[in-house]
Design a protein around this motif. Structure first.
Motif, PDB file in Angstrom:
ATOM      1  N   GLN A  58       0.835  -1.199   0.000  1.00  0.00           N
ATOM      2  CA  GLN A  58       0.000   0.000   0.000  1.00  0.00           C
ATOM      3  C   GLN A  58       0.872   1.253   0.000  1.00  0.00           C
ATOM      4  O   GLN A  58       0.608   2.218  -0.721  1.00  0.00           O
ATOM      5  CB  GLN A  58      -0.901  -0.019   1.238  1.00  0.00           C
ATOM      6  CG  GLN A  58      -1.885   1.118   1.328  1.00  0.00           C
ATOM      7  CD  GLN A  58      -3.088   0.909   0.437  1.00  0.00           C
ATOM      8  OE1 GLN A  58      -3.083   1.349  -0.701  1.00  0.00           O
ATOM      9  NE2 GLN A  58      -4.105   0.253   0.954  1.00  0.00           N
ATOM     10  N   MET A  59       1.941   1.236   0.783  1.00  0.00           N
ATOM     11  CA  MET A  59       2.861   2.376   0.842  1.00  0.00           C
ATOM     12  C   MET A  59       3.553   2.596  -0.506  1.00  0.00           C
ATOM     13  O   MET A  59       3.767   3.724  -0.940  1.00  0.00           O
ATOM     14  CB  MET A  59       3.916   2.157   1.937  1.00  0.00           C
ATOM     15  CG  MET A  59       3.364   1.908   3.323  1.00  0.00           C
ATOM     16  SD  MET A  59       2.351   3.269   3.938  1.00  0.00           S
ATOM     17  CE  MET A  59       2.000   2.716   5.605  1.00  0.00           C
ATOM     18  N   VAL A  60       3.916   1.490  -1.164  1.00  0.00           N
ATOM     19  CA  VAL A  60       4.577   1.603  -2.473  1.00  0.00           C
ATOM     20  C   VAL A  60       3.615   2.203  -3.503  1.00  0.00           C
ATOM     21  O   VAL A  60       4.009   3.019  -4.339  1.00  0.00           O
ATOM     22  CB  VAL A  60       5.111   0.233  -2.943  1.00  0.00           C
ATOM     23  CG1 VAL A  60       5.673   0.314  -4.363  1.00  0.00           C
ATOM     24  CG2 VAL A  60       6.185  -0.280  -1.991  1.00  0.00           C
ATOM     25  N   GLU A  61       2.344   1.814  -3.440  1.00  0.00           N
ATOM     26  CA  GLU A  61       1.343   2.404  -4.345  1.00  0.00           C
ATOM     27  C   GLU A  61       1.259   3.913  -4.143  1.00  0.00           C
ATOM     28  O   GLU A  61       1.170   4.683  -5.111  1.00  0.00           O
ATOM     29  CB  GLU A  61      -0.031   1.776  -4.101  1.00  0.00           C
ATOM     30  CG  GLU A  61      -0.207   0.384  -4.660  1.00  0.00           C
ATOM     31  CD  GLU A  61      -0.477   0.368  -6.159  1.00  0.00           C
ATOM     32  OE1 GLU A  61      -0.252   1.391  -6.837  1.00  0.00           O
ATOM     33  OE2 GLU A  61      -0.905  -0.684  -6.661  1.00  0.00           O
ATOM     34  N   ILE A  62       1.284   4.353  -2.889  1.00  0.00           N
ATOM     35  CA  ILE A  62       1.225   5.791  -2.607  1.00  0.00           C
ATOM     36  C   ILE A  62       2.489   6.478  -3.115  1.00  0.00           C
ATOM     37  O   ILE A  62       2.422   7.550  -3.727  1.00  0.00           O
ATOM     38  CB  ILE A  62       1.030   6.024  -1.100  1.00  0.00           C
ATOM     39  CG1 ILE A  62      -0.350   5.498  -0.665  1.00  0.00           C
ATOM     40  CG2 ILE A  62       1.161   7.504  -0.749  1.00  0.00           C
ATOM     41  CD1 ILE A  62      -0.557   5.455   0.836  1.00  0.00           C
ATOM     42  N   ALA A  63       3.645   5.846  -2.896  1.00  0.00           N
ATOM     43  CA  ALA A  63       4.905   6.405  -3.395  1.00  0.00           C
ATOM     44  C   ALA A  63       4.889   6.520  -4.920  1.00  0.00           C
ATOM     45  O   ALA A  63       5.374   7.504  -5.490  1.00  0.00           O
ATOM     46  CB  ALA A  63       6.074   5.530  -2.939  1.00  0.00           C
ATOM     47  N   LYS A  64       4.330   5.510  -5.575  1.00  0.00           N
ATOM     48  CA  LYS A  64       4.235   5.501  -7.029  1.00  0.00           C
ATOM     49  C   LYS A  64       3.409   6.698  -7.523  1.00  0.00           C
ATOM     50  O   LYS A  64       3.761   7.363  -8.499  1.00  0.00           O
ATOM     51  CB  LYS A  64       3.590   4.191  -7.479  1.00  0.00           C
ATOM     52  CG  LYS A  64       3.501   3.974  -8.965  1.00  0.00           C
ATOM     53  CD  LYS A  64       2.913   2.582  -9.242  1.00  0.00           C
ATOM     54  CE  LYS A  64       2.715   2.335 -10.709  1.00  0.00           C
ATOM     55  NZ  LYS A  64       2.135   0.981 -10.965  1.00  0.00           N
ATOM     56  N   ALA A  65       2.312   6.989  -6.804  1.00  0.00           N
ATOM     57  CA  ALA A  65       1.456   8.122  -7.182  1.00  0.00           C
ATOM     58  C   ALA A  65       2.177   9.444  -6.958  1.00  0.00           C
ATOM     59  O   ALA A  65       2.146  10.345  -7.812  1.00  0.00           O
ATOM     60  CB  ALA A  65       0.158   8.081  -6.385  1.00  0.00           C
ATOM     61  N   LEU A  66       2.852   9.567  -5.814  1.00  0.00           N
ATOM     62  CA  LEU A  66       3.523  10.829  -5.514  1.00  0.00           C
ATOM     63  C   LEU A  66       4.731  11.062  -6.411  1.00  0.00           C
ATOM     64  O   LEU A  66       5.102  12.209  -6.675  1.00  0.00           O
ATOM     65  CB  LEU A  66       3.946  10.844  -4.042  1.00  0.00           C
ATOM     66  CG  LEU A  66       2.788  10.843  -3.032  1.00  0.00           C
ATOM     67  CD1 LEU A  66       3.326  10.909  -1.615  1.00  0.00           C
ATOM     68  CD2 LEU A  66       1.833  11.996  -3.285  1.00  0.00           C
ATOM     69  N   ALA A  67       5.337   9.976  -6.887  1.00  0.00           N
ATOM     70  CA  ALA A  67       6.454  10.119  -7.827  1.00  0.00           C
ATOM     71  C   ALA A  67       5.990  10.710  -9.148  1.00  0.00           C
ATOM     72  O   ALA A  67       6.802  11.207  -9.938  1.00  0.00           O
ATOM     73  CB  ALA A  67       7.129   8.765  -8.066  1.00  0.00           C
ATOM     74  N   LYS A  68       4.693  10.656  -9.398  1.00  0.00           N
ATOM     75  CA  LYS A  68       4.111  11.287 -10.596  1.00  0.00           C
ATOM     76  C   LYS A  68       3.613  12.695 -10.295  1.00  0.00           C
ATOM     77  O   LYS A  68       2.842  13.269 -11.067  1.00  0.00           O
ATOM     78  CB  LYS A  68       2.944  10.435 -11.104  1.00  0.00           C
ATOM     79  CG  LYS A  68       3.316   9.028 -11.506  1.00  0.00           C
ATOM     80  CD  LYS A  68       2.071   8.228 -11.889  1.00  0.00           C
ATOM     81  CE  LYS A  68       2.409   6.778 -12.183  1.00  0.00           C
ATOM     82  NZ  LYS A  68       1.211   5.967 -12.460  1.00  0.00           N
ATOM     83  N   SER A  69       4.028  13.242  -9.136  1.00  0.00           N
ATOM     84  CA  SER A  69       3.649  14.597  -8.704  1.00  0.00           C
ATOM     85  C   SER A  69       2.156  14.726  -8.435  1.00  0.00           C
ATOM     86  O   SER A  69       1.547  15.765  -8.719  1.00  0.00           O
ATOM     87  CB  SER A  69       4.086  15.642  -9.758  1.00  0.00           C
ATOM     88  OG  SER A  69       5.474  15.571  -9.984  1.00  0.00           O
TER      89      SER A  69
END
Length: 497
Positions: free
Chosen positions: A150-161
């Motif tokens: 779940q944390m990686v999914e959030i990181a993935k989204a934030l990496a896209k700004s």
């Protein structure tokens, strides 16, 4: 928190197959706000958010981001505008590392031909550090817990700004500690000015983590207010148009305590999971299995159903030994598993096909399927279980979580089971579907079936059960008569030891 709206959705309308699923629905999201979106199955929550994220094109209405109207034609356009959705089903590739998943399809490169894995690891480490998440970016995702995924999914989204995150049932598969970690992360994101739409059926956590709540019913927005001004009862009434408290109230039931047990478990053990467990269920009885995650609850259920081979002990149904799954089904045992999407349904098949799967012999004569009879049975259960669908041919994947759970129930109810095992039967379903499922269980027991219920929601166990079995560390440590349990706190203490 600034009062400026980063998202405004006004008078949104959508029509699918001639059915209006959104009726002038509205929703707003402020900068740095966590805003809950709630409602029953089929209320329109997911459809509204799919309009926001570009999955669906609206029929009418206006969507504004930062005060400017937008018309997204796909997820990629929405992501470029800073909008991202984290779905219940993760989009991660298990065999790739955390860094590779975060930058999938956007990998750093050396020139045009070569991927720069070292740069991906460096950037991923920076994103994870910003979130306060301690994960090595080089770790394959298949080695992570559900909470860390779940944390990686959030990181993935934030990496896209991403500036706007839509979280769909983010705690549905998380343990208590993982849920706490997620809540801390949500607070950190909020403090950094990220705006979050939080979709959940768990009302207690809504009041814990959210600032405002919007409730939808039958495609319309019926309520928006701050958490401070709302109560649990008011939310339930807004979602259902009435209260649902009656379903969660326990009533002593008359059942044949003096009769011969239909299910007998003797000194059952499964190495590494549980040891020397013994109990019996009688016809018409509802027994709750209470324990913490990892206590062996699910493994006991799967052993009874023949999905696991015990290392010791005996299982008997109607006096006959159960050695495998075929024995269990033939003896009249059904299992509604913990994960309906991966274990209970064939998602790309129709509602009709899913109900027929364990009942093919009933509808087949000389290798010819009696589709008329099967369809009639499916329609009967659609009505009896109040499944919201436009017909038996509807693909299971297209239905809401609560309606999917009712399909899993329907396929076993069609077999008229002697023993039905329910593992987390209301996980991820709304209060209306939860009330329906509890009533279905009560009616099944009243008709003479024995029911074993596993649930992490103690209120639910107390509402249904005649007896409760307490499991700790793979051992059955206590049996409680429901009449002796005065409050939910008593059960909590018993489970915690």
């Amino acid at each position: 928190m600034a009062e400026t709206n980063i998202v405004d959705m006004r008078a949104i309308e959508m029509v699918f197959d001639g059915i209006q699923v959104l009726k002038k629905a509205s929703f707003s999201l402020r900068r740095g706000e966590v805003h809950a979106l709630m409602g029953g199955n089929g209320a329109g929550k997911s459809t509204l958010m799919k309009v926001l994220t570009g999955v669906y094109r609206k029929g009418a209405g206006t969507v504004l981001i930062d005060g400017a109207p937008v018309e997204f034609t796909g997820l990629a356009e929405a992501e470029r505008a800073g909008v991202a959705m984290i779905f219940q089903e993760f989009s991660l590739v298990p065999t790739l590392t955390v860094a590779q998943n975060i930058f999938l399809a956007r990998e750093p490169r050396v020139g045009r031909a070569f991927l720069n894995d070292a740069e991906a690891v460096r950037r991923a480490r920076a994103v994870l550090a910003e979130l306060g998440v301690d994960i090595d970016p080089r770790t394959p995702v298949e080695q992570l817990s559900v909470g860390l995924c779940q944390m990686v999914e959030i990181a993935k989204a934030l990496a896209k700004s991403a500036r706007i995150l839509v979280m769909d049932e983010p705690t549905a598969s998380l343990s208590e500690s993982e849920t706490d970690a997620l809540f801390k992360l949500v607070e950190r994101l909020k403090g950094n000015g990220i705006s979050i739409v939080y979709i959940s059926h768990r009302m207690a956590e809504i009041f814990q983590v959210c600032d405002r709540i919007t409730v939808m019913r039958d495609g319309e927005t019926v309520l928006t207010d701050t958490c401070a001004k709302l109560s649990m009862d008011k939310l339930v009434e807004a979602m259902l148009g009435s209260t649902a408290g009656a379903s969660m109230t326990w009533h002593a039931r008359d059942h044949a305590l003096g009769t011969t047990p239909v299910l007998e478990i003797e000194n059952l053990s499964l190495e590494g999971h549980f040891e020397a467990v013994s109990f019996a269920l009688k016809p018409g009885e509802i027994v709750g299995l209470a324990g913490l995650m990892g206590s062996g609850r699910t493994e006991i259920a799967e052993s009874i159903f023949g999905l696991r081979r015990p290392t010791a002990g005996q299982i008997r149904v109607g006096g006959k030994p159960i050695r495998n799954n075929r024995d269990a089904i033939d003896a009249g045992v059904g299992l509604v598993p913990e994960n309906r999407r991966t274990q209970g349904l064939v998602l790309d098949h129709s509602l009709l096909n899913n109900i027929m799967l364990p009942n093919l012999a009933r509808f087949t004569r000389r290798f010819i399927l009696d589709e008329t009879a099967a369809t009639a049975t499916a329609r009967d259960f659609i009505g009896r279980l109040k499944i919201k669908t436009d017909g038996p041919g509807k693909i299971a994947r297209m239905l809401s979580g609560g309606n999917q759970q009712k399909i899993v129930l329907a396929k076993w109810l069609a077999r008229q089971p002697k023993v039905l095992i329910l593992d987390e039967p209301t996980m991820g379903v709304d209060i209306g579907a939860k009330s329906d499922i509890i009533e279905i269980v009560r009616r099944l027991a009243a008709a003479g079936a024995a029911v074993l219920v596993i649930s992490s929601e103690f209120e639910e166990l107390l509402a249904m059960s005649d007896r409760l079995l307490v499991i700790q560390g793979g051992r059955l440590v206590q049996e409680l008569d429901r009449r002796e349990i005065g409050s939910e706190e008593v059960l909590h203490h018993a489970v915690q030891g």
